[in-house]
Scaffold this motif. Structure first.
Motif, PDB file in Angstrom:
ATOM      1  N   GLU A  12       0.820  -1.329   0.143  1.00  9.95           N
ATOM      2  CA  GLU A  12       0.069   0.010   0.139  1.00  9.95           C
ATOM      3  C   GLU A  12       0.774   1.166  -0.017  1.00  9.95           C
ATOM      4  N   PHE A  13       2.037   1.264   0.860  1.00 13.31           N
ATOM      5  CA  PHE A  13       2.984   2.257   0.741  1.00 13.31           C
ATOM      6  C   PHE A  13       3.460   2.486  -0.794  1.00 13.31           C
ATOM      7  N   ARG A  14       3.932   1.756  -1.143  1.00 14.78           N
ATOM      8  CA  ARG A  14       4.559   1.605  -2.551  1.00 14.78           C
ATOM      9  C   ARG A  14       3.497   2.095  -3.573  1.00 14.78           C
ATOM     10  N   ARG A  15       2.238   1.608  -3.549  1.00 17.33           N
ATOM     11  CA  ARG A  15       1.238   2.187  -4.340  1.00 17.33           C
ATOM     12  C   ARG A  15       1.027   3.633  -4.194  1.00 17.33           C
ATOM     13  N   ILE A  16       0.694   4.258  -3.162  1.00 11.63           N
ATOM     14  CA  ILE A  16       0.522   5.508  -2.923  1.00 11.63           C
ATOM     15  C   ILE A  16       1.862   6.359  -3.304  1.00 11.63           C
ATOM     16  N   TYR A  17       3.213   5.884  -3.052  1.00 12.51           N
ATOM     17  CA  TYR A  17       4.161   6.688  -3.534  1.00 12.51           C
ATOM     18  C   TYR A  17       4.132   6.768  -5.091  1.00 12.51           C
ATOM     19  N   LYS A  18       3.803   5.820  -5.691  1.00 16.97           N
ATOM     20  CA  LYS A  18       3.948   5.545  -7.139  1.00 16.97           C
ATOM     21  C   LYS A  18       2.821   6.387  -7.822  1.00 16.97           C
ATOM     22  N   GLU A  19       1.564   6.132  -7.428  1.00 16.56           N
ATOM     23  CA  GLU A  19       0.309   6.938  -7.853  1.00 16.56           C
ATOM     24  C   GLU A  19      -0.266   8.070  -7.345  1.00 16.56           C
TER      25      GLU A  19
END
Length: 110
Positions: A12-19
């Motif tokens: 979830e952290f990586r998704r938010i950082y990316k998108e």
């Protein structure tokens, strides 16, 4: 008692950082993205370089309280990640609260 609405999973952290959208204000960096829920969630990230565990946990507790204060008046359905930058661990509660409010307004969440 209800659990605190936090982001825990690395995916979830990586998704938010990316998108997500990113804005910064002095000592705090904020990422926001839609979460598809009817409430907001917060994730807090602070590096070991910012200080010892007492400093890091104090920052985390303060950010959770600030999130709780502003949650009812902000737009719902968002994931918010707060990343501590240089000297963020040494700021007072009122200084952190003001920076968080500035970032919410930059993201147009209040």
């Amino acid at each position: 008692m209800q659990r605190f609405p936090s982001i825990k999973k690395n995916t979830e952290f990586r998704r938010i950082y990316k998108e997500g959208r990113k804005k910064s204000f002095r000592s705090i960096l904020m990422f926001t993205d839609n979460n598809g829920l009817d409430h907001n969630r917060i994730g807090i990230s602070i590096s070991h370089r910012e200080g010892n565990s007492v400093v890091r946990h104090t920052f985390t507790r303060r950010m959770r309280e600030i999130f709780r204060i502003y949650d009812k008046q902000s737009v719902q359905g968002k994931d918010i990640i707060v990343v501590a930058r240089n000297r963020a661990g040494s700021l007072s509660f009122d200084e952190l609260k003001e920076e968080y409010r500035q970032l919410l307004s930059l993201h147009k969440l209040i």
